[in-house]
Design a protein around this motif. Sequence first.
Motif, PDB file in Angstrom:
ATOM      1  N   GLU A 277       1.240  -1.264   0.141  1.00  0.00           N
ATOM      2  CA  GLU A 277      -0.317  -0.175  -0.006  1.00  0.00           C
ATOM      3  C   GLU A 277       0.646   1.266   0.166  1.00  0.00           C
ATOM      4  O   GLU A 277      -0.022   2.100  -0.256  1.00  0.00           O
ATOM      5  CB  GLU A 277      -1.085  -0.335   0.666  1.00  0.00           C
ATOM      6  N   HIS A 278       1.879   1.368   0.311  1.00  0.00           N
ATOM      7  CA  HIS A 278       2.939   2.523  -0.341  1.00  0.00           C
ATOM      8  C   HIS A 278       4.244   2.481  -0.445  1.00  0.00           C
ATOM      9  O   HIS A 278       4.189   1.339  -0.973  1.00  0.00           O
ATOM     10  CB  HIS A 278       3.625   2.993   2.046  1.00  0.00           C
ATOM     11  N   PHE A 279       4.748   3.733  -0.384  1.00  0.00           N
ATOM     12  CA  PHE A 279       5.864   3.860  -1.691  1.00  0.00           C
ATOM     13  C   PHE A 279       6.999   4.697  -0.890  1.00  0.00           C
ATOM     14  O   PHE A 279       6.032   5.557   0.243  1.00  0.00           O
ATOM     15  CB  PHE A 279       5.588   4.171  -2.805  1.00  0.00           C
ATOM     16  N   VAL A 280       8.129   4.464  -1.617  1.00  0.00           N
ATOM     17  CA  VAL A 280       8.969   5.987  -0.169  1.00  0.00           C
ATOM     18  C   VAL A 280      10.181   6.785  -1.695  1.00  0.00           C
ATOM     19  O   VAL A 280      10.410   5.885  -3.467  1.00  0.00           O
ATOM     20  CB  VAL A 280       9.915   4.957   1.000  1.00  0.00           C
ATOM     21  N   PHE A 281      10.497   7.559  -0.839  1.00  0.00           N
ATOM     22  CA  PHE A 281      11.001   8.644  -2.321  1.00  0.00           C
ATOM     23  C   PHE A 281      12.009   9.625  -0.866  1.00  0.00           C
ATOM     24  O   PHE A 281      11.739   9.550  -0.356  1.00  0.00           O
ATOM     25  CB  PHE A 281      10.089   9.345  -3.299  1.00  0.00           C
ATOM     26  N   THR A 282      12.714   9.984  -2.371  1.00  0.00           N
ATOM     27  CA  THR A 282      13.880  11.198  -1.469  1.00  0.00           C
ATOM     28  C   THR A 282      14.033  12.365  -2.539  1.00  0.00           C
ATOM     29  O   THR A 282      14.047  11.524  -3.112  1.00  0.00           O
ATOM     30  CB  THR A 282      15.414  10.396  -0.881  1.00  0.00           C
ATOM     31  N   VAL A 283      13.661  13.384  -1.024  1.00  0.00           N
ATOM     32  CA  VAL A 283      13.686  14.731  -2.048  1.00  0.00           C
ATOM     33  C   VAL A 283      15.083  15.612  -1.881  1.00  0.00           C
ATOM     34  O   VAL A 283      14.993  15.021  -0.285  1.00  0.00           O
ATOM     35  CB  VAL A 283      12.648  15.066  -2.403  1.00  0.00           C
ATOM     36  N   ASP A 284      15.073  16.388  -2.510  1.00  0.00           N
ATOM     37  CA  ASP A 284      15.948  17.922  -1.739  1.00  0.00           C
ATOM     38  C   ASP A 284      15.076  18.568  -1.513  1.00  0.00           C
ATOM     39  O   ASP A 284      14.965  19.376  -2.762  1.00  0.00           O
ATOM     40  CB  ASP A 284      17.475  18.014  -2.211  1.00  0.00           C
ATOM     41  N   VAL A 285      14.715  19.064  -0.417  1.00  0.00           N
ATOM     42  CA  VAL A 285      13.644  20.085  -0.428  1.00  0.00           C
ATOM     43  C   VAL A 285      14.476  21.234   0.451  1.00  0.00           C
ATOM     44  O   VAL A 285      15.118  21.318   0.834  1.00  0.00           O
ATOM     45  CB  VAL A 285      12.809  19.853  -0.572  1.00  0.00           C
ATOM     46  N   ALA A 286      13.613  22.378   0.462  1.00  0.00           N
ATOM     47  CA  ALA A 286      14.014  23.156   1.271  1.00  0.00           C
ATOM     48  C   ALA A 286      13.050  23.429   2.533  1.00  0.00           C
ATOM     49  O   ALA A 286      12.177  23.378   1.936  1.00  0.00           O
ATOM     50  CB  ALA A 286      13.848  24.767   0.641  1.00  0.00           C
ATOM     51  N   VAL A 287      12.862  22.815   3.901  1.00  0.00           N
ATOM     52  CA  VAL A 287      12.182  22.693   4.637  1.00  0.00           C
ATOM     53  C   VAL A 287      11.907  23.647   4.584  1.00  0.00           C
ATOM     54  O   VAL A 287      12.822  24.473   6.342  1.00  0.00           O
ATOM     55  CB  VAL A 287      12.764  22.114   5.564  1.00  0.00           C
ATOM     56  N   SER A 288      10.495  23.506   5.320  1.00  0.00           N
ATOM     57  CA  SER A 288       9.871  25.435   5.409  1.00  0.00           C
ATOM     58  C   SER A 288       8.723  25.425   5.620  1.00  0.00           C
ATOM     59  O   SER A 288       7.915  23.514   5.507  1.00  0.00           O
ATOM     60  CB  SER A 288       9.953  26.576   4.356  1.00  0.00           C
ATOM     61  N   PRO A 289       8.084  25.639   6.547  1.00  0.00           N
ATOM     62  CA  PRO A 289       6.946  25.741   7.716  1.00  0.00           C
ATOM     63  C   PRO A 289       5.999  25.300   5.932  1.00  0.00           C
ATOM     64  O   PRO A 289       4.703  24.344   5.850  1.00  0.00           O
ATOM     65  CB  PRO A 289       6.054  27.126   7.942  1.00  0.00           C
TER      66      PRO A 289
END
Length: 325
Positions: A277-289
């Motif tokens: 039922e799930h999947f995982v992934f990794t991303v580079d993001v600007a962690v903001s609210p």
Amino acid sequence: MPKSDNQKLKIFYILDYLNQYSHENHPIRAGELMEMLQNQHNISCDRKTVYSDIAALQDYGVDIVSIPGKNGGYFIQQRNFELPELKLLIDAVQSSRFLTEKKSRELIEKLCKECSVHDARLMRRDVLVSGRVKSMNETIYYSVDAIQEAISLNRQIRFKYFDWGMDGSRKYRDKEYIASPYGLCQDNENCYLLAYSERYGVTSYRVDRMADIILSEDTRIPCPELTGKALIQYANRLFQMYQGQETQVKLRFKRRFVNAVIDKFGRDILLIPDGEEHFVFTVDVAVSPMFLSWVVGFGSDAQILHPQSVIDQCRQMCLDAISKY
């Protein structure tokens, strides 16, 4: 205007009339063209002359179709834009929040002139601009033009920046902004300038909240983070142009939200199945609210797995929100 000069323009009048009024279901007869020339431009001609002008336009490359018979006539088949393309452009104008209602209507009217009046009537029936959330800055077009000129000339810009007050009026910030512009992008239906500032570093500005843009004599400060492909990569990492610490984040989503993830991060992202039922992934993001709010918006169907610092930020944001209720 002398009659001889009118005669020189005759073929252009015929082309304009066909562009505006001819349609597959409404062909224009030679007699109608003769009447138009006489009544609107004081030009007298016979059918043979009209036939000759139509043939000349066809030789020039205008896609004029001739329908023989009693109910026949002429119409332009292939135009600069096909009807589905015009509808797509009109939809884009309607949905763009950074365009004012007035400018949206002006652009839609110009687009409607790219087809016959018969098709234009059909497209105008579906146009809904009033009541939509639109920009209130009528000068945004000039701002975009000034920014693009600065980019092309490799120059810095000076401008004022304002916020909206509680009474709906502009509240200008008490300083002049100086920035090196590198690109314009649209995010969350708003237009943003991506730029480098000596004071703030790599940053972004809402174009509809910029005013009195002036090109500086100073050249832009070099910024590898906003040059070439790096500019696109930087824009993709931001959430609604909010700044934040760039971090590699691992997430876990329910499979039914694959479309939402791909819409946000693109098709090149690697999605790894995690159970049925799930999947995982990794991303580079600007962690903001805004990024954290996006994840929380999926409720229990989405989860931040790594790093712990981002998990803690998300938990604290949720606790702060809960404390208000």
